[in-house]
Design a protein around this motif. Sequence first.
Motif, PDB file in Angstrom:
ATOM      1  N   ASP A 157     153.075 -16.619  32.240  1.00 21.19           N
ATOM      2  CA  ASP A 157     154.302 -16.057  31.681  1.00 21.19           C
ATOM      3  C   ASP A 157     153.955 -14.814  30.871  1.00 21.19           C
ATOM      4  N   MET A 158     154.572 -13.694  31.235  1.00 28.30           N
ATOM      5  CA  MET A 158     154.328 -12.416  30.565  1.00 28.30           C
ATOM      6  C   MET A 158     155.498 -12.092  29.644  1.00 28.30           C
ATOM      7  N   PRO A 159     155.233 -11.657  28.409  1.00 30.28           N
ATOM      8  CA  PRO A 159     156.324 -11.312  27.485  1.00 30.28           C
ATOM      9  C   PRO A 159     156.948  -9.968  27.844  1.00 30.28           C
ATOM     10  N   GLU A 160     158.082  -9.696  27.248  1.00 30.76           N
ATOM     11  CA  GLU A 160     158.703  -8.380  27.398  1.00 30.76           C
ATOM     12  C   GLU A 160     157.745  -7.313  26.862  1.00 30.76           C
ATOM     13  N   GLN A 161     157.675  -6.170  27.556  1.00 29.63           N
ATOM     14  CA  GLN A 161     156.751  -5.110  27.166  1.00 29.63           C
ATOM     15  C   GLN A 161     157.432  -3.754  27.241  1.00 29.63           C
ATOM     16  N   VAL A 162     157.116  -2.878  26.276  1.00 30.13           N
ATOM     17  CA  VAL A 162     157.482  -1.468  26.372  1.00 30.13           C
ATOM     18  C   VAL A 162     156.356  -0.775  27.117  1.00 30.13           C
ATOM     19  N   ILE A 163     156.686  -0.041  28.169  1.00 24.87           N
ATOM     20  CA  ILE A 163     155.635   0.605  28.958  1.00 24.87           C
ATOM     21  C   ILE A 163     155.932   2.086  29.165  1.00 24.87           C
ATOM     22  N   ILE A 164     154.864   2.878  29.184  1.00 18.80           N
ATOM     23  CA  ILE A 164     154.968   4.264  29.625  1.00 18.80           C
ATOM     24  C   ILE A 164     154.469   4.284  31.057  1.00 18.80           C
ATOM     25  N   THR A 165     155.141   5.045  31.915  1.00 22.58           N
ATOM     26  CA  THR A 165     154.843   4.966  33.339  1.00 22.58           C
ATOM     27  C   THR A 165     154.759   6.350  33.980  1.00 22.58           C
ATOM     28  N   GLU A 166     154.032   6.388  35.074  1.00 16.06           N
ATOM     29  CA  GLU A 166     153.975   7.578  35.931  1.00 16.06           C
ATOM     30  C   GLU A 166     154.198   7.110  37.366  1.00 16.06           C
ATOM     31  N   SER A 167     155.201   7.672  38.022  1.00 13.45           N
ATOM     32  CA  SER A 167     155.558   7.251  39.381  1.00 13.45           C
ATOM     33  C   SER A 167     155.376   8.397  40.358  1.00 13.45           C
ATOM     34  N   ARG A 168     155.048   8.046  41.596  1.00 13.06           N
ATOM     35  CA  ARG A 168     155.012   9.046  42.656  1.00 13.06           C
ATOM     36  C   ARG A 168     155.004   8.349  44.011  1.00 13.06           C
ATOM     37  N   HIS A 169     155.385   9.093  45.026  1.00 15.56           N
ATOM     38  CA  HIS A 169     155.254   8.625  46.401  1.00 15.56           C
ATOM     39  C   HIS A 169     153.830   8.917  46.853  1.00 15.56           C
ATOM     40  N   THR A 170     153.159   7.907  47.411  1.00 20.98           N
ATOM     41  CA  THR A 170     151.759   8.059  47.770  1.00 20.98           C
ATOM     42  C   THR A 170     151.420   7.158  48.941  1.00 20.98           C
ATOM     43  N   LEU A 171     150.492   7.595  49.774  1.00 21.93           N
ATOM     44  CA  LEU A 171     150.008   6.771  50.889  1.00 21.93           C
ATOM     45  C   LEU A 171     148.795   5.969  50.439  1.00 21.93           C
ATOM     46  N   ALA A 172     148.425   4.976  51.226  1.00 22.60           N
ATOM     47  CA  ALA A 172     147.362   4.051  50.825  1.00 22.60           C
ATOM     48  C   ALA A 172     146.031   4.751  50.595  1.00 22.60           C
ATOM     49  N   ASP A 173     145.716   5.766  51.418  1.00 20.89           N
ATOM     50  CA  ASP A 173     144.412   6.401  51.263  1.00 20.89           C
ATOM     51  C   ASP A 173     144.335   7.293  50.026  1.00 20.89           C
ATOM     52  N   GLU A 174     145.489   7.560  49.385  1.00 20.40           N
ATOM     53  CA  GLU A 174     145.496   8.354  48.159  1.00 20.40           C
ATOM     54  C   GLU A 174     145.382   7.488  46.910  1.00 20.40           C
ATOM     55  N   LEU A 175     145.590   6.178  47.047  1.00 14.98           N
ATOM     56  CA  LEU A 175     145.597   5.289  45.884  1.00 14.98           C
ATOM     57  C   LEU A 175     144.280   5.286  45.104  1.00 14.98           C
ATOM     58  N   PRO A 176     143.107   5.252  45.777  1.00 14.93           N
ATOM     59  CA  PRO A 176     141.864   5.214  44.991  1.00 14.93           C
ATOM     60  C   PRO A 176     141.678   6.421  44.077  1.00 14.93           C
ATOM     61  N   THR A 177     142.327   7.530  44.401  1.00 18.24           N
ATOM     62  CA  THR A 177     142.258   8.710  43.536  1.00 18.24           C
ATOM     63  C   THR A 177     143.384   8.708  42.514  1.00 18.24           C
ATOM     64  N   TRP A 178     144.600   8.384  42.964  1.00 17.96           N
ATOM     65  CA  TRP A 178     145.755   8.486  42.078  1.00 17.96           C
ATOM     66  C   TRP A 178     145.783   7.403  41.015  1.00 17.96           C
ATOM     67  N   ILE A 179     145.451   6.171  41.352  1.00 16.56           N
ATOM     68  CA  ILE A 179     145.555   5.084  40.371  1.00 16.56           C
ATOM     69  C   ILE A 179     144.689   5.344  39.140  1.00 16.56           C
ATOM     70  N   PRO A 180     143.371   5.568  39.276  1.00 14.00           N
ATOM     71  CA  PRO A 180     142.585   5.808  38.052  1.00 14.00           C
ATOM     72  C   PRO A 180     142.997   7.071  37.305  1.00 14.00           C
ATOM     73  N   ALA A 181     143.418   8.107  38.062  1.00 12.81           N
ATOM     74  CA  ALA A 181     143.824   9.346  37.407  1.00 12.81           C
ATOM     75  C   ALA A 181     145.099   9.137  36.587  1.00 12.81           C
ATOM     76  N   SER A 182     146.093   8.483  37.181  1.00  7.16           N
ATOM     77  CA  SER A 182     147.371   8.284  36.481  1.00  7.16           C
ATOM     78  C   SER A 182     147.217   7.321  35.315  1.00  7.16           C
ATOM     79  N   LEU A 183     146.484   6.222  35.510  1.00 10.86           N
ATOM     80  CA  LEU A 183     146.273   5.290  34.405  1.00 10.86           C
ATOM     81  C   LEU A 183     145.465   5.937  33.291  1.00 10.86           C
TER      82      LEU A 183
END
Length: 319
Positions: A157-183
């Motif tokens: 069970d996860m509590p309510e959280q305030v989050i800051i987010t970054e969204s984008r349209h991306t293909l699977a082969d771009e995830l290994p670059t985008w995920i660490p960069a955005s996080l």
Amino acid sequence: MDAGSAGSAGSAGDVTDRGALLTIGAFAARARLSAKALRLYDRLGLLAPAYIDETSGYRYYRADQVDRARLVAMLRRLDMPLARIADVVETTDRAHGSDGSGPSDAGPSDAGELLAAYWGEVETRFAAQRTLAAYLRARLSGRSSEMYEKFEVRLVDMPEQVIITESRHTLADELPTWIPASLGRLEAAAGECGGSVGAPFVVYHSEVSMESDGPAESCVPVADEAAARAWASGQERERGRQIRVRVEPARRLAYTRIAKAQVAHPQIIAAFEAVEAWMKREGWEYDGPCREIYFADWDAAGAEDPVCDVAFPVTRSPQ
């Protein structure tokens, strides 16, 4: 018209000092290529004739273009994209001073490094395809349940959280670059938002594959909602990237924990499907988009170290 008479033609005067010109047939024989291939290389901008007779349209090449022709042919056999072939041959030309630009800092090793970088990407792709083929063989052979049994699924069970987010349209082969960069960008900004108060995670609002581009949303829980909204209002919106602050509601998650080596696509597919199979078996329904929760230091983790929870928000199926 023979090569000698072509070489003496006035419009070919700027190439005769590099040796006698060869007809396309003679050049093709020397380069061990077909005339059709040479015409293709010209059309693709990879190997232009030294001279084209304006009257007859005949193409002529210099003898010192043979090595470039053979290099282009071999790179194409590696399925190298045209733009990258151009980079390799141009770097080779600069290293040998054959591009007419004078002395260059480029050396033969530079072209070799370009090839090594490309081939490293190819081998990575082949490794992923090999893994996917093995996974599909198991599915098609009716052994999916055996694969799913390797994953232990739990509820949290996860509590309510305030989050800051970054969204984008991306293909699977771009995830290994985008995920660490955005996080990384979000975690750096968390200091302006009261600090990070939970593990970062990535939400997939729609399928992300080699054909579908999500969108995906990187999220970092923070302590101060007002400070987070003030931070977000000062961010410039970049093309293809959306910054926002939102409140993630309290949720119950069904999840399985995976090692670093299992995070890559397509290996991670089995983990997602194992959780879905458990949900169906145990009477749980989807209550939101799936996610990956990164709770460990990625850079410090080894291949077999647990780093990520693959999770689905769930609610009880109606009886």
